[in-house]
Design a protein around this motif. Structure first.
Motif, PDB file in Angstrom:
ATOM      1  N   UNK A  56       0.833  -1.194   0.000  1.00  0.00           N
ATOM      2  CA  UNK A  56       0.000   0.000   0.000  1.00  0.00           C
ATOM      3  C   UNK A  56       0.876   1.256   0.000  1.00  0.00           C
ATOM      4  N   UNK A  57       1.960   1.139   0.729  1.00  0.00           N
ATOM      5  CA  UNK A  57       2.886   2.260   0.784  1.00  0.00           C
ATOM      6  C   UNK A  57       3.457   2.535  -0.620  1.00  0.00           C
ATOM      7  N   UNK A  58       3.714   1.497  -1.342  1.00  0.00           N
ATOM      8  CA  UNK A  58       4.317   1.670  -2.656  1.00  0.00           C
ATOM      9  C   UNK A  58       3.304   2.166  -3.673  1.00  0.00           C
ATOM     10  N   UNK A  59       2.187   1.503  -3.717  1.00  0.00           N
ATOM     11  CA  UNK A  59       1.252   1.788  -4.806  1.00  0.00           C
ATOM     12  C   UNK A  59       0.080   2.655  -4.411  1.00  0.00           C
ATOM     13  N   UNK A  60       0.009   2.983  -3.159  1.00  0.00           N
ATOM     14  CA  UNK A  60      -1.115   3.803  -2.740  1.00  0.00           C
ATOM     15  C   UNK A  60      -2.350   2.961  -2.510  1.00  0.00           C
ATOM     16  N   UNK A  61      -3.458   3.615  -2.269  1.00  0.00           N
ATOM     17  CA  UNK A  61      -4.679   2.901  -1.871  1.00  0.00           C
ATOM     18  C   UNK A  61      -5.199   1.937  -2.925  1.00  0.00           C
ATOM     19  N   UNK A  62      -4.780   2.104  -4.158  1.00  0.00           N
ATOM     20  CA  UNK A  62      -5.292   1.205  -5.185  1.00  0.00           C
ATOM     21  C   UNK A  62      -4.898  -0.235  -4.886  1.00  0.00           C
ATOM     22  N   UNK A  63      -3.892  -0.394  -4.081  1.00  0.00           N
ATOM     23  CA  UNK A  63      -3.461  -1.749  -3.750  1.00  0.00           C
ATOM     24  C   UNK A  63      -4.496  -2.477  -2.902  1.00  0.00           C
ATOM     25  N   UNK A  64      -5.394  -1.707  -2.302  1.00  0.00           N
ATOM     26  CA  UNK A  64      -6.412  -2.362  -1.486  1.00  0.00           C
ATOM     27  C   UNK A  64      -7.499  -3.009  -2.319  1.00  0.00           C
TER      28      UNK A  64
ATOM     29  N   UNK B 823     -15.420   5.115 -12.984  1.00  0.00           N
ATOM     30  CA  UNK B 823     -15.290   6.565 -13.133  1.00  0.00           C
ATOM     31  C   UNK B 823     -14.039   7.088 -12.466  1.00  0.00           C
ATOM     32  N   UNK B 824     -13.974   6.939 -11.206  1.00  0.00           N
ATOM     33  CA  UNK B 824     -12.689   7.294 -10.598  1.00  0.00           C
ATOM     34  C   UNK B 824     -12.452   6.500  -9.331  1.00  0.00           C
ATOM     35  N   UNK B 825     -11.423   5.760  -9.443  1.00  0.00           N
ATOM     36  CA  UNK B 825     -11.185   4.787  -8.388  1.00  0.00           C
ATOM     37  C   UNK B 825     -10.599   5.454  -7.152  1.00  0.00           C
ATOM     38  N   UNK B 826      -9.562   6.190  -7.409  1.00  0.00           N
ATOM     39  CA  UNK B 826      -8.805   6.790  -6.314  1.00  0.00           C
ATOM     40  C   UNK B 826      -9.722   7.665  -5.467  1.00  0.00           C
ATOM     41  N   UNK B 827     -10.378   8.496  -6.188  1.00  0.00           N
ATOM     42  CA  UNK B 827     -11.262   9.453  -5.580  1.00  0.00           C
ATOM     43  C   UNK B 827     -12.229   8.771  -4.628  1.00  0.00           C
ATOM     44  N   UNK B 828     -12.812   7.757  -5.177  1.00  0.00           N
ATOM     45  CA  UNK B 828     -13.854   7.060  -4.437  1.00  0.00           C
ATOM     46  C   UNK B 828     -13.321   6.463  -3.142  1.00  0.00           C
ATOM     47  N   UNK B 829     -12.145   5.900  -3.282  1.00  0.00           N
ATOM     48  CA  UNK B 829     -11.603   5.228  -2.111  1.00  0.00           C
ATOM     49  C   UNK B 829     -11.335   6.210  -0.975  1.00  0.00           C
ATOM     50  N   UNK B 830     -10.686   7.277  -1.362  1.00  0.00           N
ATOM     51  CA  UNK B 830     -10.363   8.257  -0.319  1.00  0.00           C
ATOM     52  C   UNK B 830     -11.646   8.865   0.235  1.00  0.00           C
ATOM     53  N   UNK B 831     -12.551   9.136  -0.704  1.00  0.00           N
ATOM     54  CA  UNK B 831     -13.814   9.726  -0.298  1.00  0.00           C
ATOM     55  C   UNK B 831     -14.539   8.804   0.676  1.00  0.00           C
ATOM     56  N   UNK B 832     -14.464   7.563   0.322  1.00  0.00           N
ATOM     57  CA  UNK B 832     -15.121   6.559   1.180  1.00  0.00           C
ATOM     58  C   UNK B 832     -14.590   6.624   2.595  1.00  0.00           C
ATOM     59  N   UNK B 833     -13.304   6.732   2.650  1.00  0.00           N
ATOM     60  CA  UNK B 833     -12.709   6.794   3.983  1.00  0.00           C
ATOM     61  C   UNK B 833     -13.184   8.018   4.738  1.00  0.00           C
ATOM     62  N   UNK B 834     -13.143   9.090   4.014  1.00  0.00           N
ATOM     63  CA  UNK B 834     -13.564  10.358   4.608  1.00  0.00           C
ATOM     64  C   UNK B 834     -14.979  10.257   5.158  1.00  0.00           C
TER      65      UNK B 834
END
Lengths: 354, 956
Positions: A56-64, B823-834
């Motif tokens: 996760x540290x390497x690739x960021x949250x996408x690794x989850x 649509x947007x993966x990253x966004x969603x994940x962080x948003x989800x956490x928030x």
């Protein structure tokens, strides 16, 4: 969700135990130069958690975002093609798998996967060619041939992929592989660390956790963090306002082993050995690894044994465990240990009491 | 039937003994006489008158020859239907005077043609016999041959006889006596041989016959095999009697009567021969023969009795329980011989089918059918008994034999009932002919013979057949027989050598005899000490794995003389034999498993367990070696495997017969382990990967299983309605449900499989609920009671219900989350956490989740129809997923609470959805899409809710 999963550290920063290792790993990643890694240590010490946090540290949250895949690999092995079915767990940047599931065909699987990963390298956001990470679990169960084949592949494709190997004992990993990796030893957490972790969870859950009680749990957990947390939750379920002398449930198989041990102590004869054999089969059938049975049995026996015999019994336990690992039929060697113990013990009894 | 036996010249001379002869011939032939009385009225007269006639015909004796010959031809063909009795008598007498005359010249003139003419004389005389028994004073034995005579030969005979001339009184008498004697013995031999020939169609090679055939036992008592087995086989065969002989007689009475008659005549012949027998120098056999024949007689008598009883007796019993007899045992012990002898003994005609000849199902089936069902048209009317030899040799496509038999047996069982009925009808109706019925069923005994009882092809047969395992006859028995044969053949042997031979061949009589004959031919003497080299060869057979185990566990009894030898020799002998035995068998893995399974049961003396330790150590070595061989493919190393078994033998072998079991437990362990591992693995696959990646089989059973079970079945939750629970309890319950969902465990009713006793506190429940991945099985050890609390079944039901609901909810959330992924993966994940953090305190989760539900349905349509709104929807999606994940993690409490207000959900759902839909799209479509209809029927409860629904809602 169980507390084990709920309070599992997601990032390297959150690590409750092994903070030093976590920090070192973080530095490693920060320098953008991640070597092959070999994590080893007893079960329940947090290897897997660290690995996931590292990814996760390497690739960021996408690794989850992982998905499970049941894939069939077609491997061209000389004259014929072999189909190997294996379950993999993968995100865009990494693949996790358990190559020893493939049995004696494990040597093909590793090469095949690495080659495939090398074929489609991901391009990271900055346009630089990145690498993928391959996590191999239970490397110590890999056959020698597979380990040999791994060693060349590791070098050849090191530009495209990094390997993270994970195992219980590094002694079963060949020298060649160990020297190609950065070895990370994950110790079993000490009792204090476990207590700390338990207290952390207790605080999060808003529980009143008496310190003696948490110490007792830690002591009973065999230094396995997973078991400690599970025990805590079990106790929480069974009786909430904790009392310091509350019963901590033990594992059933351990109880069963101690039954076997007392059987052995009671009588030493071929007939009794046969009875013990039935019980050992029962344990084995329930997927309990024979090494653990032997270890536990020795532990239980030593508790009841005269001091002067302990040394010899330990020696034979080691001897038979060695043979057990060399051989296939664990029951032969387990039983041989029991017989040997009976023999020693009976001779001792006869010598001592006539 | 118009014969007369004069023997004119001798009459005077023999008058003194005459009456004696007459007496006992009459005694011996009681049966034919009365019958002939019935047939022809003339006979009694002639019979009774014959003695006197011979007397006064003396005078006319000289006229005889030329004249009467012609007439004789006529008479025989035309039949004596005319004239006075006295005249006939005269003429008959005249006509038949030739025989003695004929024999005289033959003796004198043609000594070379002796054999042929003797035969003729004999036959002729036997023909006469039918009528005038009492007259044949000298040739009483000759009469035995009556039945074989053919009419056509007669004239010819007469012709030859007629040429004879002069009479020499004294020498003729003597010669004749001698001749007749000779003739008779020869006839006897021929007859006895012919009888056995019918059974065993073999060409008797006089000089080169194998001893094995030559001295094969002919009667039951001669058998060498185990008395017990013999008797049981015989008993089994006897059980067929009522069915075989009974029905035969009943249905075709005429035939059978004639057959009977014939039998009886044969009987007589036997009896005669018996009485004659002592004169043959086969002394030892005489008793047996007699025994056998008497037996046959009894049998015959029984039959005739039965004929009389038949009409009254309704035939309900019949064939024995098992219609097939399976004899098995190592080669050369006399299985085939036993089958033949026993069948013969019981009056059957043996038909042998060799299963290694006919290998296809159809041919052998037809053959068997032929034998079993057809009545023979040939001369021998005895019922047939089928012997299928070497049935285990019929492997591969030759399974046909077994199949054919099995088919018949099964057909037989089916038709048993109806057949019985038919039988009854037959007995009452009597007219129906048996040959009309041809259902393929077994009505004749079938004996199968095999070497290997456990041959795979015999497996089905084993279940239906009566199995007899042959054991080796004792060495003493074999040796005494061998000695007898050697004596007969004039071969010099010592009993020590013979014993050694028998032991060497493992009491294989055939091999012993062959060896002896071979040595005899070479003019060598059997030597006790060189048998190993002398005997042509050992049987190179691989024995069953059970035999191998037995050999390993059982110590051979040593003879005293052997013991006095140096022990080294014995050891090496034993070593050699075991080694060859084991290495012939191969399959070391199995052998070692069997050793491991069984050796602890042996009663070996082992005070400090040292032997046991050694045994297990050597088994361990075998295991190590095995693994090493498999890994490195060094197959030659297998050569060292047998030694391990021999070590075990040396350690634990006992004299007692071991009780050996198949090594089931190891294989059971293997299969169960695989099964459990598979179930665990498939369970892991259903758990969401973020959790399952941390699980391994080892860690689960080692660290988690018991604790997880404790957590899953808490004792603290009260069994009350949901809304009566306190807030804390609700929390606990929600926690439990979420655990169960995240680990995808549920309770499911398992009907067939009752809960293991350690957990089965509520035994009364018919359909137990238990954990769906059967994780409770992992702590279930034999003879161990775990202290796990078990939930009440209503509790389980409720939990299962909740889990199901939760799961459905998550599935829908998951779907929406999956869609927004694109649509947007990253966004969603962080948003989800928030949002998770933000919304953690919010109370109206029910509504939120409902809205969420609705949206998840609506999103697909939206995105499809209108891509332009994608940004909006994605935002919305993010929000939703956030809520969803939050709900997932902590909202279960409300879920369970919310379940009480079930209808509210729908109401709110509609509203919430409308709101969101208004924001994005037209009302109509959203309204339509917004109502998720979830139908799930589960055994035991229903969550059906009545509400008007339109068809198109289903179609969406």
């Amino acid at each position: 969700m169980l507390w084990v999963d709920k309070y599992r550290p997601k990032t390297l920063d959150q690590a409750m135990v092994h903070q030093d290792i976590a920090q070192n790993l973080k530095k490693l990643v920060a320098e953008q130069d991640c070597p092959h890694l070999l994590f080893y240590g007893p079960s329940g010490s947090g290897k897997k958690t660290l690995i996931i946090a590292l990814i996760r540290q390497i690739f960021g949250p996408s690794a989850d975002k992982v998905k499970v895949e049941n894939r069939t690999w077609k491997v061209d092995a000389g004259s014929r093609t072999i189909d190997i079915e294996l379950t993999t767990l993968s995100s865009t940047n990494h693949i996790e798998l358990n190559p020893s599931d493939a049995g004696f065909q494990d040597r093909y699987i590793v090469q095949e996967i690495i080659k495939e990963m090398a074929k489609n390298r991901p391009i990271d956001t900055k346009g630089k060619k990145g690498y993928k990470i391959l996590v191999l679990n239970e490397v110590d169960k890999l056959s020698r041939e597979a380990q040999h084949s791994l060693r060349r592949t590791m070098e050849k494709y090191s530009a495209y992929c990094r390997l993270i190997l994970c195992c219980n004992s590094s002694s079963k990993v060949t020298e060649a592989i160990r020297s190609r990796c950065l070895n990370v030893r994950i110790n079993a957490p000490t009792d204090e660390q476990i207590v700390k972790a338990l207290e952390f969870i207790g605080k999060k859950e808003g529980l009143q956790l008496p310190s003696e009680f948490s110490a007792r749990i830690a002591e009973k957990s065999n230094r396995s963090l997973r078991r400690a947390i599970l025990s805590l939750e079990t106790c929480r379920v069974q009786q909430y306002p904790f009392t310091s002398n509350q019963i901590i449930p033990s594992m059933d198989w351990e109880e069963y082993v101690s039954e076997i041990a007392s059987d052995i102590m009671k009588e030493q004869s071929p007939k009794r050995l046969y009875l013990v054999r039935q019980k050992l089969y029962e344990l084995l059938v329930n997927c309990i690894p024979p090494e653990i049975i032997l270890k536990r049995l020795l532990f239980e026996l030593l508790k009841k044994l005269d001091a002067e015999l302990k040394h010899e019994v330990c020696h034979w336990a080691a001897y038979y465990e060695h043979r057990m690992r060399l051989g296939q039929k664990a029951i032969f060697h387990l039983e041989a240990f029991v017989a040997k113990f009976m023999s020693i013990y009976k001779a001792f009894l006869i010598a001592a009491f006539g | 039937m118009d014969m007369d036996i004069p023997l004119p010249d001798e009459l005077e001379l023999l008058e003194a003994n005459y009456h004696l002869h007459e007496d006992w011939t009459e005694l011996e032939l009681p049966e034919p006489d009365p019958e002939e009385y019935i047939e022809e009225d003339r006979q009694p007269a002639s019979g009774s008158q014959s003695p006197p006639s011979t007397h006064h015909q003396q005078s006319t004796e000289t006229q005889v020859n030329g004249l009467k010959r012609l007439r004789a031809v006529d008479e025989t063909t035309a039949g004596p239907s005319d004239e006075k009795r006295s005249r006939i008598d005269d003429e008959d007498w005249l006509r038949y005077s030739p025989p003695p005359q004929e024999s005289d010249p033959m003796v004198e003139e043609r000594t070379t043609a002796d054999a042929v003419e003797e035969k003729i004389v004999w036959r002729y005389a036997s023909e006469i016999d039918g009528d005038f028994i009492p007259v044949t004073s000298l040739g009483d034995r000759v009469y035995a041959k009556i039945s074989r005579v053919e009419m056509e030969e007669r004239p010819q005979r007469l012709h030859v006889a007629g040429q004879s001339g002069g009479l020499i009184l004294e020498p003729v008498d003597v010669l004749l006596q001698r001749l007749e004697q000779e003739a008779f013995t020869r006839a006897l031999q021929a007859s006895s041989r012919s009888q056995s020939d019918v059974i065993l169609p073999e060409t008797p090679v006089v000089h080169e016959r194998l001893w094995v055939d030559k001295y094969a036992p002919n009667s039951f008592t001669e058998l060498l095999s185990d008395e017990q087995t013999n008797r049981e086989v015989l008993l089994w065969l006897k059980q067929w009697d009522s069915c075989v002989f009974g029905s035969e007689i009943r249905s075709t009475s005429d035939e059978v009567l004639s057959a009977l008659k014939r039998h009886s005549s044969i009987n007589q012949h036997h009896k005669l021969s018996d009485s004659k027998f002592p004169r043959n120098n086969r002394g030892s056999r005489w008793n047996n023969e007699k025994f056998k024949h008497f037996n046959g007689m009894n049998h015959e008598n029984n039959d005739s009795k039965r004929v009389q009883e038949l009409p009254n007796k309704s035939r309900s019993t019949g064939q024995p329980e098992q219609k097939i007899l399976l004899l098995c045992g190592p080669p050369g012990l006399g299985k085939t011989t036993l089958a033949h002898v026993a069948a013969k003994h019981c009056g059957y005609r043996v038909v042998e089918v060799n299963a290694s000849d006919d290998r296809s199902s159809s041919t052998i089936g037809a053959k068997i059918l032929d034998v079993v069902q057809m009545n023979s048209v040939s001369a021998d009317l005895r019922p047939k008994c089928l012997v299928i030899d070497e049935i285990d040799g019929a492997l591969g496509d030759g399974k046909g034999a077994v199949e054919a038999i099995l088919k018949m047996v099964s057909a037989d069982k089916k038709s048993d009932m109806e057949k019985e009925n038919v039988n009854k009808e037959q007995t009452s109706g009597k007219a129906s002919s048996k040959k009309g019925r041809k259902s393929p069923s077994l009505s004749r005994p079938v004996i199968c013979i095999c070497n290997d009882l456990y041959a795979p092809s015999l497996r089905p047969l084993r279940q239906v057949a009566k199995v007899h395992v042959f054991v080796q006859p004792t060495v003493n028995r074999v040796v005494s027989r061998l000695k007898y044969i050697c004596n007969k053949e004039g071969m010099k042997t010592s009993s020590i050598a013979l014993t050694a031979l028998a032991e060497h061949t493992e009491c294989d009589i055939r091999s012993c005899l062959n060896t002896l004959q071979f040595l005899n031919k070479k003019n060598e003497v059997l030597n006790a000490w060189e048998i190993g080299s002398q005997v042509v060869g050992r049987k190179d057979m691989s024995r069953g794995v059970f035999d191998v185990w037995k050999e390993i566990f059982q110590k051979r009894k040593l003879k005293r003389q052997q013991r006095t030898n140096n022990s080294c020799g014995i050891l090496s002998n034993e070593f050699d034999s075991l080694h060859s035995l084991i290495s012939h068998r191969g399959d070391y893995d199995l052998i070692v498993d069997g050793l491991h399974e069984n050796f602890l049961h042996l009663p070996y003396h082992d005070p400090v367990m040292q032997k046991t330790v050694k045994c297990l150590n050597s088994l361990g070595v075998s295991d190590l070696m095995n693994k090493y061989i498999m890994r490195t493919q060094h197959m030659p190393l297998y050569a060292y495997q047998p030694v391990i078994a021999i070590i075990v033998h040396r350690l634990v072998a006992q004299v007692q017969r071991p009780n050996i079991e198949w090594p089931k437990s190891y294989y059971r362990y293997r299969t169960m382990l695989m099964e459990k591992q598979d179930s665990l693995r498939s369970w892991y696959n259903t758990i969401s990967p973020s959790i399952s990646r941390h699980l391994s089989i080892k860690s689960f059973v080692e660290d988690s299983s018991s604790l997880l079970l404790h957590i899953l079945s808490p004792s603290t939750i009260r069994l009350v309605a949901l809304h009566l629970l306190s807030e804390k309890e609700k929390n606990d319950l929600a926690q439990l449900v979420s655990t169960m969902v995240s680990y995808s465990i549920t309770h499911r009713s398992i009907k067939s499989d009752p809960l293991p006793s350690s957990l089965g506190h509520q035994a009364a429940d018919v359909s137990e609920l238990s954990f769906d991945p059967p994780i409770s099985g992992f702590i279930n050890f034999q003879g161990y009671r775990s202290g796990h609390h078990v939930l009440a079944s209503t509790m389980k039901q409720m939990l299962a219900h909740e889990v199901e609901k939760q799961r459905i909810l998550q599935a829908s959330i998951g779907r929406s989350a999956h869609l927004t992924d694109g649509y947007n993966k990253e966004n969603q994940a962080s948003l989800g956490q928030e949002t998770r953090r933000l919304q953690s305190g919010r109370a109206d989760h029910v509504g939120a989740s409902a809205a969420n539900n609705g949206k998840s349905e609506s999103i697909p349509n939206r995105t499809q129809s209108n891509p332009s709104t994608s940004s909006v929807s994605s935002n919305l999606g993010n929000g939703n997923t956030a809520a969803g994940t939050k709900l997932n993690s902590s909202g279960c409490t409300r879920r369970s609470c919310g379940s009480s207000s079930f209808f509210d959900r729908f109401r709110k759902l509609g509203k919430g959805c409308q709101n969101t839909a208004e924001a994005v799209r037209k009302e109509a479509t959203s309204e339509r899409d917004s109502r998720p209809l979830v139908f799930k029927f589960n055994e035991g409860f229903t969550n059906a809710v009545k509400r008007p629904v339109r068809v198109r809602e289903f179609l969406s």
